[in-house]
Motif scaffolding. Sequence first.
Motif, short mmCIF file in Angstrom:
data_model
loop_
_atom_site.label_atom_id
_atom_site.label_comp_id
_atom_site.label_asym_id
_atom_site.label_seq_id
_atom_site.Cartn_x
_atom_site.Cartn_y
_atom_site.Cartn_z
N UNK A 26 0.80 -1.23 0.00
CA UNK A 26 0.00 0.00 0.00
C UNK A 26 0.83 1.28 0.00
N UNK A 27 2.16 1.16 0.14
CA UNK A 27 3.00 2.35 0.23
C UNK A 27 4.07 2.34 -0.85
N UNK A 28 4.03 3.31 -1.74
CA UNK A 28 4.98 3.39 -2.84
C UNK A 28 6.41 3.53 -2.36
N UNK A 29 6.61 4.31 -1.30
CA UNK A 29 7.97 4.52 -0.80
C UNK A 29 8.60 3.21 -0.33
N UNK A 68 2.78 -2.86 -10.82
CA UNK A 68 3.01 -1.42 -11.03
C UNK A 68 3.38 -1.15 -12.49
N UNK A 69 4.18 -2.01 -13.09
CA UNK A 69 4.56 -1.81 -14.49
C UNK A 69 3.34 -1.83 -15.40
N UNK A 70 2.37 -2.65 -15.08
CA UNK A 70 1.19 -2.75 -15.92
C UNK A 70 0.32 -1.51 -15.89
N UNK A 71 0.55 -0.62 -14.94
CA UNK A 71 -0.14 0.66 -14.92
C UNK A 71 0.57 1.69 -15.79
N UNK A 72 1.73 1.30 -16.36
CA UNK A 72 2.53 2.16 -17.23
C UNK A 72 2.89 3.48 -16.55
N UNK A 73 3.57 3.40 -15.40
CA UNK A 73 3.91 4.61 -14.65
C UNK A 73 4.98 5.44 -15.36
N UNK A 75 7.73 6.38 -14.18
CA UNK A 75 9.05 5.83 -13.87
C UNK A 75 9.13 4.36 -14.27
N UNK A 76 8.58 4.02 -15.43
CA UNK A 76 8.52 2.63 -15.87
C UNK A 76 9.88 1.96 -15.83
N UNK A 77 10.92 2.66 -16.27
CA UNK A 77 12.24 2.04 -16.36
C UNK A 77 12.75 1.62 -15.00
N UNK A 78 12.34 2.32 -13.92
CA UNK A 78 12.73 1.90 -12.56
C UNK A 78 12.20 0.50 -12.27
N UNK A 79 10.92 0.28 -12.54
CA UNK A 79 10.34 -1.03 -12.29
C UNK A 79 10.95 -2.10 -13.17
N UNK A 80 11.24 -1.75 -14.42
CA UNK A 80 11.83 -2.70 -15.35
C UNK A 80 13.21 -3.15 -14.84
N UNK A 81 14.00 -2.19 -14.38
CA UNK A 81 15.33 -2.52 -13.86
C UNK A 81 15.23 -3.33 -12.57
N UNK A 159 7.96 -8.25 -22.15
CA UNK A 159 7.50 -7.36 -21.07
C UNK A 159 7.28 -5.95 -21.60
N UNK A 160 8.22 -5.45 -22.38
CA UNK A 160 8.09 -4.11 -22.94
C UNK A 160 6.90 -4.00 -23.88
N UNK A 161 6.71 -5.01 -24.72
CA UNK A 161 5.57 -5.00 -25.65
C UNK A 161 4.25 -5.06 -24.90
N UNK A 162 4.19 -5.91 -23.88
CA UNK A 162 2.96 -6.03 -23.09
C UNK A 162 2.53 -4.69 -22.53
N UNK A 163 3.51 -3.88 -22.11
CA UNK A 163 3.19 -2.62 -21.45
C UNK A 163 3.24 -1.42 -22.39
#
Length: 213
Positions: A26-29, A68-73, A75-81, A159-163
């Motif tokens: 529940x907490x992004x941080x 989180x990646x599926x919401x296309x944030x 900061x997508x690259x952060x989640x990808x890494x 993964x990149x194509x999906x999102x």
Amino acid sequence: MLCIEGETLVPGSLAALPRLVTLARSETQALEMAGAIVCSAMTDDQGEPMFVEHPDAIAELRELVDQRLQTRPADYIWGFRTLLAIEGQFHWSATFGDFSDDFYEVACPHCSLDVTIAIGGYGCYSAYRDWDAGDVDRRDLRPASVAELDGMGRWMYNLAVRDGQDQLAAGITYLMGRAECPRCASVFHIAGEYAAANLPPLLSVRLARSKIG
């Protein structure tokens, strides 16, 4: 502060991971802190035990980051890494960009020249980098076709194509493709040469043990 991504873990980082993952629901941080710990893990002596001692926390963190990646944030690259780190791809996690302006250094396996690989807005090429003249004798990269992608390359691409990350997906085909050496004109596999030269020490030991077993 338990960890700054890419730097050494501090005492307590390992023990704090399960609690952080629980909070991350529940907490992004908390999610970002847990991700930073995992991304730093294999550059630190505490890294390997974390994956052994907290498999459930690691599995849940992977699921939360993927959601989180599926919401296309933004900061997508952060989640990808972060997912790359969870999958054990620490060499890519530490350097992967969004291919707007990415550069990788690899040694030609045939003549040992330090070759610059560019993938992004400046073009997709291999070259010899001269600090006065810039990138000299550029040769176009040879991207892998989708059919040629396999293993981690196919996983990253899918993964990149999906999102809907089209630029990222296209960049992956170049990274998993081939380059021509500007000195000897030999052609080599970019990702294979880069990965072989950049595995973190602890991960190299881990892979060696798995082969022995």
